[in-house]
Every structure is written in structure tokens, then in C-alpha cells.
Design a protein around this motif. Structure first.
Motif, short mmCIF file in Angstrom:
data_model
loop_
_atom_site.label_atom_id
_atom_site.label_comp_id
_atom_site.label_asym_id
_atom_site.label_seq_id
_atom_site.Cartn_x
_atom_site.Cartn_y
_atom_site.Cartn_z
N PHE A 192 1.30 -58.41 -18.69
CA PHE A 192 1.97 -59.70 -18.83
C PHE A 192 1.00 -60.85 -19.10
O PHE A 192 1.41 -61.97 -19.36
CB PHE A 192 2.75 -60.04 -17.54
CG PHE A 192 1.93 -59.90 -16.28
CD1 PHE A 192 1.04 -60.89 -15.90
CD2 PHE A 192 2.03 -58.76 -15.49
CE1 PHE A 192 0.27 -60.76 -14.76
CE2 PHE A 192 1.26 -58.62 -14.35
CZ PHE A 192 0.37 -59.62 -13.98
N CYS A 193 -0.30 -60.58 -19.03
CA CYS A 193 -1.26 -61.67 -18.85
C CYS A 193 -2.07 -62.00 -20.10
O CYS A 193 -2.61 -61.13 -20.77
CB CYS A 193 -2.20 -61.32 -17.71
SG CYS A 193 -3.29 -62.68 -17.30
N PRO A 302 -2.88 -60.64 -4.99
CA PRO A 302 -1.63 -60.64 -5.77
C PRO A 302 -1.02 -59.26 -5.90
O PRO A 302 -1.70 -58.31 -6.29
CB PRO A 302 -2.09 -61.15 -7.15
CG PRO A 302 -3.33 -61.92 -6.88
CD PRO A 302 -4.00 -61.19 -5.75
N1 5AD Z 1 4.56 -64.87 -16.52
C1 5AD Z 1 4.69 -65.26 -15.22
N2 5AD Z 1 3.66 -65.27 -14.37
C2 5AD Z 1 2.45 -64.87 -14.81
N3 5AD Z 1 1.26 -64.78 -14.20
C3 5AD Z 1 0.35 -64.33 -15.10
N4 5AD Z 1 0.93 -64.14 -16.29
C4 5AD Z 1 2.25 -64.48 -16.14
C5 5AD Z 1 3.36 -64.47 -17.00
N5 5AD Z 1 3.24 -64.07 -18.28
C6 5AD Z 1 1.06 -65.05 -12.78
C7 5AD Z 1 0.58 -63.80 -12.04
C8 5AD Z 1 -0.86 -64.09 -11.79
C9 5AD Z 1 -0.84 -65.60 -11.63
C10 5AD Z 1 -2.15 -66.26 -11.80
O1 5AD Z 1 0.06 -66.03 -12.63
O2 5AD Z 1 1.30 -63.71 -10.83
O3 5AD Z 1 -1.37 -63.45 -10.65
#
Ligand code: 5AD
Ligand code: SF4
Length: 480
Positions: A192-193, A302
Motif C-alpha cells: 500500500f505504501c 504498526p
Molecule cells: N493508505 C492509508 N494509510 C497508509 N499508510 C501508509 N500508506 C497508506 C495508504 N496508502 C499508513 C500506514 C503506515 C503509516 C505511516 O501510514 O499505517 O504505517
């Protein structure tokens, strides 16, 4: 609002939203004023201190008043779509400002700069300068280019840059707590990141420069440092990912050892760190934490989801059972350790059953704090390419609210458990509520407010908690 001083009335902790930073007195002024605004995670705020350092060396003065700025830099965050939207709105404001002051240089730094590269210059025509997270040494040149009538871009990512030799100027310092960046980038590729794309490959900073920075801060009167990295547990110096030694002539240092080195700077210097990754957090780190009183009993771990199926899709590298094993290990070594987490609701394919798994995991751990988010699809990430963002907005929202409700109940319960107990508190400053009250945090990272008396920031004091809300602990000083 800072990520560490959390839990006002707001339980959804978003990324920090546009805070202007300022510090006193440049070396030899070039007459130009820099307005530097930061968004997002602690790492960005720490990077802004590097940026300020680079430009103050060139003679810039920082200002919190955007009206008097010659150069405006926004250090941006891409983690969720709304974080980017906020910056776009801000840039539109500066674009208007430029109509009256054409000499104004407007630049975007950080994750959005890296993600959008020249789009911000060309398509959106919002800025003059774009610099990614590894290009801050180049800022003086980039600004000169803009002043010469060109647009300037440097979004090269580096495998080596750690800014180890740049001594950050402490912006908005309380003189008591500071961040030290120990590594940059991330190799984890959680699906997701966006961070691995915006901050590049993981690299660790020379441990001796970290210890030196901690020592310098201590000598200046600071009493707490937070070691920062996207995944501090994979900090390694002269070690490969598999744990093999790279250069037999040089010492090796892993994260547990680094913690110990910093803890030994002085018993009066508190150490915190963020962020830990459940797949990499070792018992050695926990044992080191337990061994040194000045390493705070607080871990941000997390989880993202309580469902093994979803965790697999997220590419997190651990299962629900593994995560629970890590929680049990923390409790074994440090029964009083506070634990916080990040949770995402409505990730691709998440069912109601998966969501129930997240809720039951929260019940198991009973986190002190949580940062809770709805899934926001990010361009180019694995999830965007492989999965459909198929959980309806209403379900994401409903699940988020359920997670928040549960967390609020747990936070309140944790705070109620603290009532009557005595904690050592490091005083950080005067409370926002009243000039007659001070605030500080205990080892577990809970904020405690108490009457001022003759005390000052930077001192350690024992405080008994007398009452609480879900957000705050109120206490009285214990006189021995
Ligand atoms: N959508 C929602 N939350 C996200 N995070 C990272 N990417 C996304 C995303 N695409 C959140 C995760 C991470 C925090 C820094 O941000 O929970 O641990
Ligand atoms: Fe993103 Fe995962 Fe790296 Fe954290 S560990 S920055 S969530 S990819």
C-alpha cells in the motif's frame, strides 16, 4: 499537532499539517528569508532541519511570516491522497502570492517532489523548484538557477546519502527533545505504501556520527533523543541484509547495539526510537531496552491489520500469530512497556471477517495509542498495480469508526490504570492550557500535566497521576 503529543480530542491522527519552522540568527546573512513549511512524518520534520542547515550556511534567515519570505519551501508528504491535496491547495495560494511578488521562489521538497517530479513544474505550473529527499545539498544551486530565470529540478535518489556530516539546526526547539535520523529510505515494499518510491533504498548512517550528535545535543542541555528511520530494526552498519560482515576491518553495528551506544552517552539522556517493524524486531533489541533505564519503555509497532490474509496482501512479511508473538515478547521483557500502532481499514479485499480480526487483535494488545487510517490507493504501489481498491467508501469509513471507538476505550482504560501511579517525567515546557502548568512525558510516552512550582523544562521530576481523560493525564509532583 505532533505525532508524539497525540490524543487531543482527535483520535484519527493524520500526518502533521503544514507547520512553519524558524530558528534564530544566521551566520553571515545574505539578506534573504526562507519560509519552510513541513508536512507529514517525523522524518520530514527532521529533514527540514537539514534543509535549514544547508541554507543557513548560505546566509539565509528563517522566518515564520510568509509575507516577508524570498524563498518558500514546502517539505511534503505523499502517504495518503489528502496529504497531497493539502499541499496543492497551499501551492495555489503561493502561486497567487507570486503574482504580486514575481521574485518569490516557490519550491517543493520531499515525497511529493519525488513522486510527481517535473509534473509540478510543467503540467500544474505551481512551482519553480523541485527537490527530492536526497537532493538537499543541491538546494543553494537550485535556488540560484531559479533566480537566473530557470526552473530547477533534482529528484535523483541516492544509495549513499545520509547527510551524516550535516549538523541539523534544531527548528522550533524546546531545547529538551530532538530527533536524530539514523537511516533513510525503505526496502520493504509494503504493497500500500509509496515511501519506497519516494525515499529510495534503505541505507544506514555511520553510528559514530549518531553518537556524536547525541552527545552534542546532551552537552547543549537536551535530555531526550528520538532515533528515526522507516524501519529502525533493519539498521545495520557494515552488515549485509543476511547479517554477513561487509568489511572485516571495520566494526559491525546492528540496531540493538546502536541503541546501547546511544544509551551510554549519559544515563540522563532518554532514548526513544521510531518506527519498529514487527517482522524485524528482535529479542536483542527488547533485552537492550530492558537493560538501560534511559531507553524509554515505548514501542511503536504498526500492525496495519489483524488478519493474516490481509497482511499477506499487504506484503508485510508477518502473520497475526507472529505479531502476537512479538507483543508477548515485549511484555515478557518489559511488563510496563507502552505499545502503539498504525491501522489501515478497508485495504483491498478486506472482508468484515478480516475487520473483526483487526478488532480482536486490538482487544488482545490493548494499545496505549493508535494512528488509524482509511486505505488510500497510491499510484505505482504494488497494491495499485495488482489489486482493486474494492472496499466501498462507506465500509472503509464504518470500519475506521469502529477501530477508533475501540481505541478510544483502550486509551481511556490505559489512562485510568495510570491514576495513582508515580512516574518519572521529563519536563518539556509550559502546558498549552495554562502558564501555571508544565507538561512532560513519562517513559511510556504519555503526556502528563502538573502544577509548575519552581520547576523548569529539561528537569526530571516524579509525578503522581491524580486524574485523567482519554487524552491526558493530570498529576501532582511527588516530594520525597
Ligand atoms: N493508505 C492509508 N494509510 C497508509 N499508510 C501508509 N500508506 C497508506 C495508504 N496508502 C499508513 C500506514 C503506515 C503509516 C505511516 O501510514 O499505517 O504505517
Ligand atoms: Fe511504507 Fe512499509 Fe516501508 Fe513503512 S515499512 S515506509 S509502511 S513500505
Amino acid at each position: 499537532m505532533s505525532n508524539t503529543a497525540l490524543f487531543g480530542d482527535k483520535t484519527i491522527i493524520e500526518e502533521r499539517q503544514g507547520e512553519a519552522m524558524e530558528m534564530e540568527g544566521p551566520v553571515a546573512s545574505n539578506g534573504k528569508k526562507l519560509f519552510l513549511e513541513s508536512y507529514g512524518c517525523q522524518m520530514n520534520f527532521s529533514d527540514s532541519e537539514i534543509v535549514a542547515s544547508v541554507l543557513i550556511r548560505e546566509g539565509y534567515t528563517t522566518t515564520k511570516n510568509e509575507d516577508e519570505a524570498d524563498v518558500v519551501l514546502l517539505n511534503t508528504c505523499s502517504i495518503r491522497e489528502n496529504a497531497e491535496q493539502r499541499v496543492r491547495n497551499r501551492l495555489t495560494e503561493f502561486k497567487k502570492r507570486k503574482e504580486n511578488k514575481p521574485s518569490l521562489v516557490v519550491g517543493v521538497l520531499g515525497c511529493m517532489a519525488e513522486r510527481l517530479k517535473t509534473n509540478l513544474l510543467e503540467e500544474e505550473k505551481l512551482v519553480d523548484l523541485v527537490a527530492g529527499p536526497d537532493a538537499y545539498r543541491d538546494l543553494p544551486n537550485l535556488i540560484t538557477e531559479v533566480e537566473g530565470g530557470q526552473k530547477a529540478v533534482n529528484v535523483l535518489l541516492s544509495r549513499e546519502e545520509t547527510y551524516a556530516d550535516i549538523s541539523p539546526v534544531r527548528l522550533d526547539q524546546n531545547g529538551v527533545t530532538a530527533f536524530i535520523s539514523i537511516m533513510r529510505g525503505c526496502d520493504n515494499m509494503c504493497s500500500f505504501c509509496v515511501v519506497p518510491f519516494t525515499r529510495g533504498r534503505e541505507r544506514s548512517r555511520d553510528p559514530h556520527t549518531i553518537v556524536e550528535e547525541a552527545q552534542e545535543l546532551f552537552d547543549k542541555g537536551y535530555r531526550e533523543v528520538t532515533l528515526l528511520g522507516q524501519n529502525v530494526d533493519s539498521y545495520r552498519w557494515n552488515l549485509t541484509k543476511k547479517g554477513e560482515i561487509e568489511n572485516p576491518e571495520k566494526p559491525t553495528v546492528n540496531f540493538a547495539q546502536l541503541l546501547e551506544m546511544v544509551a551510554l552517552v549519559d544515563p540522563e539522556l532518554r532514548i526513544r526510537f521510531s518506527t519498529s517493524h514487527p517482522k524485524d524486531m528482535t529479542d536483542e533489541v527488547l533485552m537492550t531496552m530492558a537493560k538501560y533505564k534511559n531507553i524509554c519503555e515505548y514501542i511503536h509497532l504498526p500492525v496495519q491489520s489483524g488478519s493474516t490474509r490481509v497482511l499477506e496482501k499487504m506484503n508485510r512479511g508477518y502473520s497475526r500469530e507472529w505479531y502476537i508473538d512479538r507483543i508477548d515478547a515485549i511484555r515478557k521483557y518489559m511488563p510496563n512497556c507502552a505499545i502503539s500502532t498504525d491501522i489501515i481499514t478497508g485495504f483491498c479485499t478486506e472482508t468484515d471477517e478480516d475487520h473483526q480480526d483487526t478488532l480482536s487483535l486490538m482487544d488482545y494488545v490493548q494499545y496505549e495509542y493508535a494512528y488509524m487510517f482509511k486505505y488510500s490507493e497510491r499510484p505505482k504501489t504494488l497494491a495499485e498495480r495488482k489489486y482493486e481498491d474494492d472496499v466501498p467508501e462507506e465500509a472503509k469509513q464504518k470500519r475506521l469508526l469502529e477501530v477508533i471507538d475501540k481505541q478510544q476505550a483502550h486509551s481511556l482504560m490505559r489512562n485510568e490504570q495510570a491514576v495513582g501511579k508515580v512516574y518519572e517525567v521529563l519536563i518539556e515546557g509550559t502546558s498549552k492550557r495554562s502558564d501555571d502548568q508544565l507538561f512532560g512525558r513519562n517513559s511510556q510516552n504519555a503526556v502528563i500535566i502538573f502544577p509548575k512550582g519552581d520547576l523548569q523544562k529539561g528537569q526530571y521530576v516524579n509525578v503522581r497521576v491524580v486524574s485523567c481523560t482519554a487524552a491526558t493525564l493530570l498529576g501532582e509532583v511527588v516530594v520525597d
